[in-house]
Design a protein around this motif. Structure first.
Motif, PDB file in Angstrom:
ATOM      1  N   UNK A   1      29.602  51.322  66.873  1.00  0.00           N
ATOM      2  CA  UNK A   1      29.848  52.036  65.605  1.00  0.00           C
ATOM      3  C   UNK A   1      29.491  53.502  65.820  1.00  0.00           C
ATOM      4  N   UNK A   2      30.368  54.369  65.463  1.00  0.00           N
ATOM      5  CA  UNK A   2      30.098  55.805  65.530  1.00  0.00           C
ATOM      6  C   UNK A   2      31.054  56.531  64.596  1.00  0.00           C
ATOM      7  N   UNK A   3      30.883  57.817  64.481  1.00  0.00           N
ATOM      8  CA  UNK A   3      31.645  58.588  63.506  1.00  0.00           C
ATOM      9  C   UNK A   3      33.138  58.621  63.823  1.00  0.00           C
ATOM     10  N   UNK A   4      33.515  58.324  65.053  1.00  0.00           N
ATOM     11  CA  UNK A   4      34.928  58.264  65.411  1.00  0.00           C
ATOM     12  C   UNK A   4      35.494  56.850  65.320  1.00  0.00           C
ATOM     13  N   UNK A   5      34.628  55.841  65.196  1.00  0.00           N
ATOM     14  CA  UNK A   5      35.037  54.433  65.148  1.00  0.00           C
ATOM     15  C   UNK A   5      34.270  53.749  64.031  1.00  0.00           C
ATOM     16  N   UNK A   6      34.808  53.833  62.825  1.00  0.00           N
ATOM     17  CA  UNK A   6      34.040  53.452  61.646  1.00  0.00           C
ATOM     18  C   UNK A   6      34.431  52.127  61.006  1.00  0.00           C
ATOM     19  N   UNK A   7      35.602  51.584  61.316  1.00  0.00           N
ATOM     20  CA  UNK A   7      36.096  50.441  60.542  1.00  0.00           C
ATOM     21  C   UNK A   7      35.145  49.252  60.556  1.00  0.00           C
TER      22      UNK A   7
ATOM     23  N   UNK B   1      25.382  50.660  68.531  1.00  0.00           N
ATOM     24  CA  UNK B   1      25.343  51.170  69.897  1.00  0.00           C
ATOM     25  C   UNK B   1      26.597  52.010  70.115  1.00  0.00           C
ATOM     26  N   UNK B   2      26.665  52.696  71.242  1.00  0.00           N
ATOM     27  CA  UNK B   2      27.744  53.660  71.543  1.00  0.00           C
ATOM     28  C   UNK B   2      27.872  54.685  70.412  1.00  0.00           C
ATOM     29  N   UNK B   3      26.757  55.266  69.945  1.00  0.00           N
ATOM     30  CA  UNK B   3      26.835  56.231  68.844  1.00  0.00           C
ATOM     31  C   UNK B   3      27.555  57.517  69.218  1.00  0.00           C
ATOM     32  N   UNK B   4      27.708  57.764  70.526  1.00  0.00           N
ATOM     33  CA  UNK B   4      28.351  58.995  70.977  1.00  0.00           C
ATOM     34  C   UNK B   4      29.771  58.766  71.477  1.00  0.00           C
ATOM     35  N   UNK B   5      30.320  57.599  71.156  1.00  0.00           N
ATOM     36  CA  UNK B   5      31.718  57.301  71.461  1.00  0.00           C
ATOM     37  C   UNK B   5      32.053  57.596  72.919  1.00  0.00           C
ATOM     38  N   UNK B   6      31.291  56.942  73.791  1.00  0.00           N
ATOM     39  CA  UNK B   6      31.534  57.004  75.242  1.00  0.00           C
ATOM     40  C   UNK B   6      31.545  58.418  75.802  1.00  0.00           C
ATOM     41  N   UNK B   7      30.666  59.254  75.267  1.00  0.00           N
ATOM     42  CA  UNK B   7      30.478  60.576  75.862  1.00  0.00           C
ATOM     43  C   UNK B   7      31.137  61.724  75.147  1.00  0.00           C
TER      44      UNK B   7
ATOM     45  N   UNK C   1      41.513  62.653  74.783  1.00  0.00           N
ATOM     46  CA  UNK C   1      42.250  63.845  74.360  1.00  0.00           C
ATOM     47  C   UNK C   1      42.219  64.008  72.846  1.00  0.00           C
ATOM     48  N   UNK C   2      42.402  62.905  72.125  1.00  0.00           N
ATOM     49  CA  UNK C   2      42.335  62.953  70.669  1.00  0.00           C
ATOM     50  C   UNK C   2      40.901  63.178  70.206  1.00  0.00           C
ATOM     51  N   UNK C   3      39.962  62.551  70.886  1.00  0.00           N
ATOM     52  CA  UNK C   3      38.561  62.681  70.507  1.00  0.00           C
ATOM     53  C   UNK C   3      38.047  64.100  70.608  1.00  0.00           C
TER      54      UNK C   3
ATOM     55  N   UNK D   1      32.832  64.166  56.153  1.00  0.00           N
ATOM     56  CA  UNK D   1      33.125  63.252  57.257  1.00  0.00           C
ATOM     57  C   UNK D   1      34.061  62.146  56.789  1.00  0.00           C
ATOM     58  N   UNK D   2      33.760  61.571  55.621  1.00  0.00           N
ATOM     59  CA  UNK D   2      34.585  60.484  55.092  1.00  0.00           C
ATOM     60  C   UNK D   2      36.020  60.939  54.869  1.00  0.00           C
ATOM     61  N   UNK D   3      36.192  62.129  54.351  1.00  0.00           N
ATOM     62  CA  UNK D   3      37.539  62.643  54.105  1.00  0.00           C
ATOM     63  C   UNK D   3      38.292  62.873  55.409  1.00  0.00           C
ATOM     64  N   UNK D   4      37.602  63.421  56.402  1.00  0.00           N
ATOM     65  CA  UNK D   4      38.238  63.628  57.701  1.00  0.00           C
ATOM     66  C   UNK D   4      38.688  62.298  58.290  1.00  0.00           C
ATOM     67  N   UNK D   5      37.803  61.300  58.232  1.00  0.00           N
ATOM     68  CA  UNK D   5      38.141  60.011  58.843  1.00  0.00           C
ATOM     69  C   UNK D   5      39.300  59.342  58.108  1.00  0.00           C
ATOM     70  N   UNK D   6      39.266  59.422  56.785  1.00  0.00           N
ATOM     71  CA  UNK D   6      40.321  58.792  55.990  1.00  0.00           C
ATOM     72  C   UNK D   6      41.685  59.375  56.326  1.00  0.00           C
ATOM     73  N   UNK D   7      41.702  60.647  56.673  1.00  0.00           N
ATOM     74  CA  UNK D   7      42.957  61.322  56.987  1.00  0.00           C
ATOM     75  C   UNK D   7      43.177  61.471  58.492  1.00  0.00           C
ATOM     76  N   UNK D   8      42.471  60.659  59.273  1.00  0.00           N
ATOM     77  CA  UNK D   8      42.592  60.652  60.733  1.00  0.00           C
ATOM     78  C   UNK D   8      42.428  62.047  61.313  1.00  0.00           C
TER      79      UNK D   8
END
Length: 368
Positions: free
Chosen positions: A185-191, A212-218, A245-247, A329-336
């Motif tokens: 779970x991290x800010x880039x992988x929230x579902x 775990x993986x709070x930093x999304x694999x680096x 690349x997207x991250x 953060x929530x708004x950014x994630x909701x809108x990818x």
């Protein structure tokens, strides 16, 4: 360092924990046993009191090193381990998953051997390691109760994995009042994390979540940048190029988290205003974002160096994220994050043919 209770077990954990999968294995960089023990002891000096290992890590070696390093401070730390992979009868082939064995007889024997390697009379937190939902039978639940009654464990948990998903398993653990569920779970992988928060609210369960993986694999700790060349066998190399690349683009849109929003003079004392001016690194902000959720008891980043420990252990004490920051953060994630491109990570793992993903209403595929 701040502390929390794991579920309603009475077991206390530091808000930042040490994931000891880096100890006793070479999956996250090679280090000598002396260096591994030094890192564990250094973590204690920086206020970390929760140490999470597993019997399969290094086929028992991680547990042995954790036991050696922490023997002098046993009363001051919380030690968790995991059982369920039968490495006793199956060799490890690279990063491949070895067969599991979840019978009560096997698990009881595995617990006894973990106690011996750790040098303990009791394990603070025993986690079933990546058990599928159909493997957590009534007999297994009865065994966990027996181990608690015998004083061999103090709390029970379920570690989900090895990759992202397993909603049926996490829901089962929450509904059955396991003390903890460990997940990616991290800010880039929230579902997945968001789903379990909803399950906890729906059931009224006291289960704690351990990301775990709070930093999304680096990406979020900026240890993997466009200039990074991942070595052969590096665990992070299993992510697709599109993900990184997207991250990196998403990371730039999260830069506002590196500093706390200042309070107005009328709302904060001078001491609070000074605190709000402290900087957060992105690595710290990523952990602080997870800790903003009440159900999160501790976060286990992947420490590779003592510099990592210095930075991330302090994440428990940096200024908390404000409501405005959390909303942003929530708004950014909701809108990818405003990025219209496939990141190559559109699937979740499932043991029930995707029925759990569909039931949760997630726009994700079941991984092959």
């Amino acid at each position: 360092m701040q502390h929390s209770e794991l579920g309603d077990s009475g077991v206390e954990v530091s808000e930042v924990g040490f994931g000891a999968w880096t100890v006793g294995t070479d999956w996250w960089g090679d280090r000598s046993e002396e260096e591994a023990i030094e890192m564990l002891r250094y973590a204690v000096d920086q206020g970390i009191t929760y140490f999470d290992t597993g019997d399969v890590y290094g086929h028992g070696r991680s547990e042995e090193l954790v036991g050696q390093a922490l023997s002098d401070v046993r009363d001051d730390v919380t030690i968790a381990t995991k059982v369920g992979y039968d490495f006793y009868n199956n060799p490890q082939a690279g990063h491949g998953e070895i067969p599991k064995q979840m019978t009560p007889e096997y698990l009881r024997d595995a617990v006894e051997q973990s106690l011996d390697r750790l040098g303990l009379n009791s394990i603070d937190v025993l986690q079933l390691h990546n058990a599928n939902v159909d493997e957590i039978t009534p007999d297994v639940l009865e065994l966990l109760d027996e181990l608690e009654e015998e004083g061999k464990i103090d709390a029970t948990g379920l570690a989900l994995g090895p990759s992202i998903g397993w909603l049926a398993e996490g829901d089962f653990a929450i509904e059955n009042e396991f003390d903890s569920v460990q997940l990616v779970w991290n800010v880039l992988e929230q579902e997945v994390g968001t789903h379990f928060l909803e399950t906890i609210e729906r059931t009224g369960s006291q289960t704690s979540l351990i990301p775990r993986v709070p930093h999304s694999s680096g990406i979020l700790n900026e240890q993997v940048t466009p200039e990074t060349e991942l070595g052969e066998g590096d665990h992070r190399g299993f992510r697709p190029d599109e993900w990184y690349e997207t991250g990196w683009e998403k990371l730039e849109k999260l830069r506002f988290l590196e500093r706390a929003e200042p309070h107005s003079a009328s709302e904060a004392s001078e001491e609070q205003r000074d605190e709000s001016d402290r900087e957060r690194t992105m690595g710290q902000a990523s952990i602080a974002w997870l800790l903003s959720h009440d159900a999160v008891a501790t976060v286990t980043p992947t420490f590779r160096t003592t510099d990592d420990i210095d930075e991330w252990a302090a994440a428990s004490d940096v200024p908390k994220l404000t409501a405005e920051e959390l909303d942003r953060v929530a708004e950014l994630y909701e809108n990818d994050f405003g990025i219209d491109r496939d990141d190559g990570m559109d699937s979740l793992r499932t043991s029930v043919d995707g029925a759990d993903i569909e039931s949760a209403g997630l726009d994700k595929l079941a991984a092959d």
